[in-house]
Design an enzyme around this catalytic site. Structure first.
Site, short mmCIF file in Angstrom:
data_model
loop_
_atom_site.label_atom_id
_atom_site.label_comp_id
_atom_site.label_asym_id
_atom_site.label_seq_id
_atom_site.Cartn_x
_atom_site.Cartn_y
_atom_site.Cartn_z
N ASP A 1 -6.72 11.58 -4.11
CA ASP A 1 -5.34 11.39 -4.53
C ASP A 1 -5.17 11.88 -5.98
O ASP A 1 -5.93 11.47 -6.87
CB ASP A 1 -5.02 9.88 -4.44
CG ASP A 1 -3.56 9.57 -4.65
OD1 ASP A 1 -2.71 10.40 -4.28
OD2 ASP A 1 -3.27 8.47 -5.17
N HIS B 1 5.27 9.89 -2.56
CA HIS B 1 4.43 9.13 -3.49
C HIS B 1 5.24 7.99 -4.09
O HIS B 1 6.46 7.98 -4.03
CB HIS B 1 3.93 10.04 -4.61
CG HIS B 1 2.78 10.91 -4.19
ND1 HIS B 1 1.51 10.77 -4.72
CD2 HIS B 1 2.69 11.90 -3.29
CE1 HIS B 1 0.71 11.65 -4.17
NE2 HIS B 1 1.40 12.36 -3.29
N ALA C 1 5.64 4.98 -3.22
CA ALA C 1 6.51 4.35 -2.22
C ALA C 1 6.52 2.82 -2.30
O ALA C 1 7.30 2.19 -1.59
CB ALA C 1 6.11 4.80 -0.82
N SER C 2 5.71 2.25 -3.19
CA SER C 2 5.82 0.80 -3.40
C SER C 2 7.21 0.46 -3.91
O SER C 2 7.70 -0.65 -3.71
CB SER C 2 4.77 0.32 -4.41
OG SER C 2 3.48 0.42 -3.85
N HIS D 1 5.68 6.26 -9.77
CA HIS D 1 4.50 5.44 -9.46
C HIS D 1 4.56 4.07 -10.13
O HIS D 1 5.07 3.95 -11.24
CB HIS D 1 3.24 6.15 -9.95
CG HIS D 1 2.87 7.36 -9.16
ND1 HIS D 1 2.97 8.63 -9.65
CD2 HIS D 1 2.43 7.49 -7.89
CE1 HIS D 1 2.59 9.49 -8.73
NE2 HIS D 1 2.26 8.82 -7.64
N ASP E 1 -3.27 18.22 -8.02
CA ASP E 1 -2.02 17.86 -8.69
C ASP E 1 -1.90 18.64 -9.99
O ASP E 1 -2.44 18.25 -11.02
CB ASP E 1 -2.00 16.35 -8.94
CG ASP E 1 -0.77 15.92 -9.73
OD1 ASP E 1 0.05 16.78 -10.10
OD2 ASP E 1 -0.64 14.71 -10.00
N ASP F 1 0.03 2.07 -3.18
CA ASP F 1 -1.06 1.51 -3.98
C ASP F 1 -0.62 0.19 -4.61
O ASP F 1 -1.19 -0.87 -4.39
CB ASP F 1 -1.47 2.53 -5.06
CG ASP F 1 -2.66 2.07 -5.89
OD1 ASP F 1 -3.23 1.01 -5.58
OD2 ASP F 1 -3.03 2.76 -6.85
N THR F 2 0.47 0.27 -5.41
CA THR F 2 0.90 -0.90 -6.20
C THR F 2 1.12 -2.16 -5.36
O THR F 2 0.70 -3.25 -5.76
CB THR F 2 2.19 -0.52 -6.96
OG1 THR F 2 1.87 0.59 -7.80
CG2 THR F 2 2.72 -1.65 -7.80
O1 G3H Z 1 -0.62 8.41 -5.15
C1 G3H Z 1 -0.45 7.20 -4.95
C2 G3H Z 1 0.84 6.66 -4.67
O2 G3H Z 1 1.84 7.55 -4.94
C3 G3H Z 1 1.03 5.21 -4.88
O3 G3H Z 1 2.23 4.83 -5.51
O4 G3H Z 1 1.39 2.82 -6.69
O5 G3H Z 1 3.79 3.30 -6.56
O6 G3H Z 1 2.54 2.60 -4.54
P1 G3H Z 1 2.51 3.30 -5.82
ZN ZN Z 2 1.01 9.37 -6.15
#
Ligand code: G3H
Ligand code: ZN
Length: 287
Positions: A82, A211, A213-214, A183, A104, A235-236
């Site tokens: 990632d 990305h 998406a939290s 993010h 990236d 992730d978050t």
């Molecule tokens: O690359 C990881 C994600 O875009 C996670 O994003 O931490 O806002 O859920 P997030």
């Molecule tokens: Zn991301």
């Protein structure tokens, strides 16, 4: 089963109109949480590690943990890098056993982003590994109020024509696009630019990746998938659930010294977030 690449997984999601979750992990409990839920939900899944996660856990440990977990399941699991901002990092991950990469170069000028993404694609495609790359710049929630942060992000949205040229010039396999999320959002305030997603989808044809998406509520997720998102990164929300439960357990049992009694419940809390997201992404039952 052995690890698979993201190529077929995302093509199927794109064709059938759902999204596969790209879930971040950096420790044993979260790796187990992601893969156990994928098995229980019969969902294909992408387990992803950022450069920070690799630094924390160690490249070989991440690959070994995910391989073992994947081999115990009967659903497709891909191991994805990632936000790899470095060409050499991409090579190291591929060599170590990652089955999907991300270069990236979003902070680079367009031409440099194209040149390096193309180089990563040529290297990875030679051995059948797909590559995700980013256009526009997906920012980070920082010290700003949510409304301010989202307004600032607008300046860095992906431009549809540029996205088209980026895909054509690089040969990438999936495209991360800045279209309304940032993010690290702890509250779901993101508003997706749906016409922009549709336009990019129409011009590029490759699977699109959402990305940050939290920061999306369930309605935004639904609209994003309908507009063409095929991979959604979380992730978050996992971190928040894991740490919240850890705090609760420690508050309730301040004398506890058995990490299993603390991290076990935290893993269960992470599992519930992952399960809920998979169901909203429509990938449950798609393995
Ligand atoms: O690359 C990881 C994600 O875009 C996670 O994003 O931490 O806002 O859920 P997030
Ligand atoms: Zn991301």
């Amino acid at each position: 089963m052995p690890l698979v690449t993201t190529k077929e997984m995302l093509k199927k999601a794109q064709a059938e109109g759902y999204a596969v979750g790209g879930f971040n992990a950096n420790n044993l409990e979260i790796v187990q949480a992601i893969i156990e839920v994928a098995e229980e939900e019969r969902a294909p899944v992408i387990l992803q590690a950022s450069q920070g996660a690799i630094k924390y856990a160690g490249l070989e440990y991440i690959v070994a943990m995910v391989r073992v977990a994947a081999e115990k399941t009967t659903v497709p699991v891909a191991l994805h890098l990632d936000h790899g901002t470095d060409y050499l990092q991409n090579i190291k991950c591929m060599r170590a056993g990652f089955t999907s990469l991300m270069f990236d170069g979003s902070k680079l000028p367009f031409d440099e982003n194209v040149a390096l993404t193309k180089k990563v694609c040529e290297m990875a495609h030679a051995v059948g590994i797909p590559v995700e790359a980013e256009i526009g710049q997906i920012g980070k929630a920082g010290g700003d109020e949510p409304g301010v942060a989202i307004e600032k992000a607008r300046e860095f949205y992906a431009k549809p024509e540029e996205a088209k040229r980026f895909v054509e010039l690089t040969g990438l396999d999936s495209l991360a696009t800045a279209i309304g999320t940032i993010h690290g959002c702890r509250t779901p305030f993101a508003k997706l630019d749906i016409p922009r997603i549709k336009k990019i989808r129409e011009l590029t044809k490759v699977p699109l990746v959402l990305h940050g998406a939290s920061g999306c509520n369930d309605e935004e997720i639904k609209k994003g998938i309908a507009a063409g998102m095929s991979k959604i990164n979380i992730d978050t929300r996992i971190r928040m659930a894991f740490v919240k439960k850890t705090r609760e357990v420690l508050k309730e049992l301040p004398d506890e010294i058995d990490p299993r009694k603390i991290l076990g419940p935290a893993k269960e809390a992470a599992k519930e977030v992952i399960r809920d997201r998979m169901r909203h992404f429509g990938c449950s039952g798609k393995a």
